[in-house]
Design an enzyme around this catalytic site. Structure first.
Site, short mmCIF file in Angstrom:
data_model
loop_
_atom_site.label_atom_id
_atom_site.label_comp_id
_atom_site.label_asym_id
_atom_site.label_seq_id
_atom_site.Cartn_x
_atom_site.Cartn_y
_atom_site.Cartn_z
NE ARG A 82 -4.71 -3.39 5.66
CZ ARG A 82 -4.07 -3.00 6.75
NH1 ARG A 82 -2.91 -3.55 7.09
NH2 ARG A 82 -4.56 -2.03 7.51
CE LYS A 223 -5.15 -0.85 1.29
NZ LYS A 223 -5.13 0.58 0.86
CG HIS A 242 -3.92 4.87 2.24
ND1 HIS A 242 -4.31 4.60 3.53
CD2 HIS A 242 -4.79 4.19 1.45
CE1 HIS A 242 -5.35 3.80 3.53
NE2 HIS A 242 -5.67 3.53 2.29
CB SER A 260 -10.55 1.82 7.26
OG SER A 260 -11.73 1.10 7.06
CG ASP A 279 -7.12 2.82 -1.08
OD1 ASP A 279 -7.49 3.41 -0.05
OD2 ASP A 279 -6.42 1.81 -1.06
NE ARG A 343 -12.36 -3.02 2.86
CZ ARG A 343 -11.72 -1.87 2.88
NH1 ARG A 343 -11.80 -1.07 1.83
NH2 ARG A 343 -11.00 -1.52 3.92
#
Length: 543
Positions: A82, A223, A242, A260, A279, A343
């Protein structure tokens, strides 16, 4: 005209005005008129293609490579995570006073319109577009319909896996509640568009529209939708979270908050419990529900021994991002050559034990996970309701050398509510709602250190995952409640004196340090950082 290709696959005729209007929602003329006009000159529009077809499209388009385990591996180029500095909320009158502007970049409406019009012009020239219509929110009472328009097939497969797919055409309304347009190959002009760089993620709450460009990292789609849900849910007295969630055979729901690298996905994916989600969830008066229909797991150092469920979920239909593969086309999860943030996205149905409807009751057990690289937090401690609010506002974990450029020693990091980058509103508003729900449901909150013991990073060692799993198990089966608790000497935390299958000396961090003075100095330094952060959150920003 709508030509059926399969039960969930449609090739839309670009002259079908009524169908094109379903891409929008009841929003201003600006967006509706532009979308009506978008597809007159574009190529084919592929709507709700099955994931298998999307993967074929991605391979045909040279978007990625099919590995030997069946997963599609893609590389996202310049951006492998991100980019908060390039994410904006449009400063609109109806939402201005609700937004935590110290935490969110503002974009004026004129700039947004300028970018939108240029994106629309870009879409008109597109050779092919992939469109997904589905849902966010497993509980129908709080569900929103979302349309996602992609220029990459693999990203459309990503949203198929991450969001909730419709069971039939009748489930879909004519107009979506909000729309995401993701065009990675469209680059902004910072001078003309008023952006920081060529990349942008722009959220307009009034237009119910998200624009994403200049980045191929799929997490921005997920997100940005979560950010929108964080705003919409709070307005409905639902706590957006979250966190991961699972449920036991006795219908006991547990939540796992953590940033994370703290083990949120790993610990919630429990072979003895049913996964609700890994998540993003909402907590209403009826209980908790998953926002999503899939998982987006970090897979750096993934192993079949420590995380068998995640390992086995990576197969055909899974999208890997930035994972190196060997000469045999097998993924090399230990490599961080491209990024630590490798990921895997896959549907919940790939997890053997999952909650069938994505819904659970009001949680009685809540875990806050922190990977403490300073080695001073206990492996487990029980929080009072007041402490729970404080640690929720802190959202603490730590970074270790090597995870980011310039980090040469352990560094405390904070993310309010364990998700500050996705909070449109002020942290205290979410924290007060959490406090209320904990009190109403007699929920118990535990702080779990999944980080270091016996010294800070470089001296101590990381807590063995098997011990953390045993600690979680002892909490969930009620065994830990039988233990005596004592107060920690620095953080004022209650820590158990015994826990089944855990060496007693591991439960009190000071006992694992050879240099006790070093422990107290390190612990008090971290406590001072906690107090300073809390003072800023509670008193330093507008509430």
């Amino acid at each position: 005209m709508i030509m059926k290709k399969s039960k969930k696959c449609f090739n839309l005729n670009i002259d079908d005005k009524e169908t094109l209007n379903t891409f929008g929602s009841s929003r201003g003329e600006l967006f509706m008129i532009d979308l009506d006009d978008v597809f007159k000159n574009s190529g084919s529009i592929l709507y709700n293609l099955p994931v298998s077809d999307l993967i074929e499209e991605a391979i045909r388009n040279n978007e990625g490579k099919l590995l030997e385990n069946g997963a599609l591996d893609v590389f996202t180029g310049k951006y492998t995570g991100r980019i908060p500095k390039d994410k904006y909320i449009v400063n609109e009158e109806s939402i201005h006073n609700d937004i935590w502007w110290e935490n969110n970049n503002s974009m004026e409406k004129e700039n947004f319109i300028r970018v939108l019009n240029r994106v629309i012009d870009y879409l008109k020239k597109s050779r092919k577009l992939y469109v997904f219509k589905g849902f966010v929110g497993a509980d129908p009472r709080y569900r929103y319909q979302v349309t996602v328009i992609n220029e990459y097939a693999y990203q459309n497969a990503f949203v198929h896996q991450l969001f909730i797919n419709p069971k039939n055409e009748e489930e879909l309304k004519k107009e979506s509640d909000f729309t995401v347009i993701c065009v990675p190959n469209f680059l902004a002009d910072p001078i003309y568009d008023g952006t920081n760089s060529e990349a942008f993620i722009i959220i307009s709450f009034e237009e119910k529209l998200i624009l994403i460009g200049g980045t191929r990292y799929s997490g921005e789609i997920k997100k940005s939708v979560f950010t929108m849900m964080n705003y919409l849910m709070l307005k409905r007295n639902v706590l957006p979270m979250h966190c991961a969630a699972n449920i036991g055979s006795n219908n006991d729901t547990a939540l796992f908050f953590g940033l994370s690298g703290t083990g949120k996905t790993t610990l919630s994916t429990d072979p003895e419990r049913f996964l609700i989600g890994d998540d993003e969830h909402g907590w209403s008066s009826h209980g908790i529900f998953n926002f999503e229909g899939g998982c987006y797991a970090k897979c750096i150092n993934l192993s079949p021994y420590n995380e068998p469920e995640i390992w086995n979920a990576i197969r055909f239909g899974t999208i890997l991002e930035n994972v190196i593969y060997d000469v045999n086309n097998m993924p090399v999860y230990t490599s961080s050559k491209i990024t630590e943030n490798t990921r895997a996205s896959y549907p919940l149905e790939y997890i053997p034990r999952k909650a069938s409807n994505g819904i659970g009751g009001n949680p009685k057990i809540i875990f806050f996970l922190a990977a403490d690289a300073f080695g001073v937090l206990p492996p487990i401690s029980k929080l009072t309701n007041e402490q729970a609010v404080d640690y929720f506002l802190l959202g603490y974990t730590s970074k270790i050398p090597g995870t980011e450029k310039g980090i040469c020693e352990p560094q405390a990091t904070f993310s309010s509510c364990f998700g500050a980058p996705f909070l449109p509103s002020y942290p205290m508003r979410y924290a007060e709602l959490l406090k209320k729900k904990i009190a109403e449901n007699d929920s118990v909150v535990y702080l779990i250190n999944t980080g270091w013991i016996g010294g800070h990073y470089g001296i101590g060692k990381r807590i063995d995952l098997k011990y953390t799993r045993e600690i979680i198990k002892n909490v969930l089966n009620g065994e830990l409640e039988k233990a005596k608790f004592k107060k920690d000497t620095v953080f004022d935390l209650m820590i158990p004196e015994k826990c089944n299958n855990i060496p007693d000396e591991l439960l009190d961090p000071i006992k694992t340090w050879e240099d006790k003075n070093d422990y107290f100095q390190t612990a008090n330094n971290l406590l001072s950082a906690f107090k300073a952060r809390l003072d800023y959150i509670k008193n330093g920003i507008h509430q």
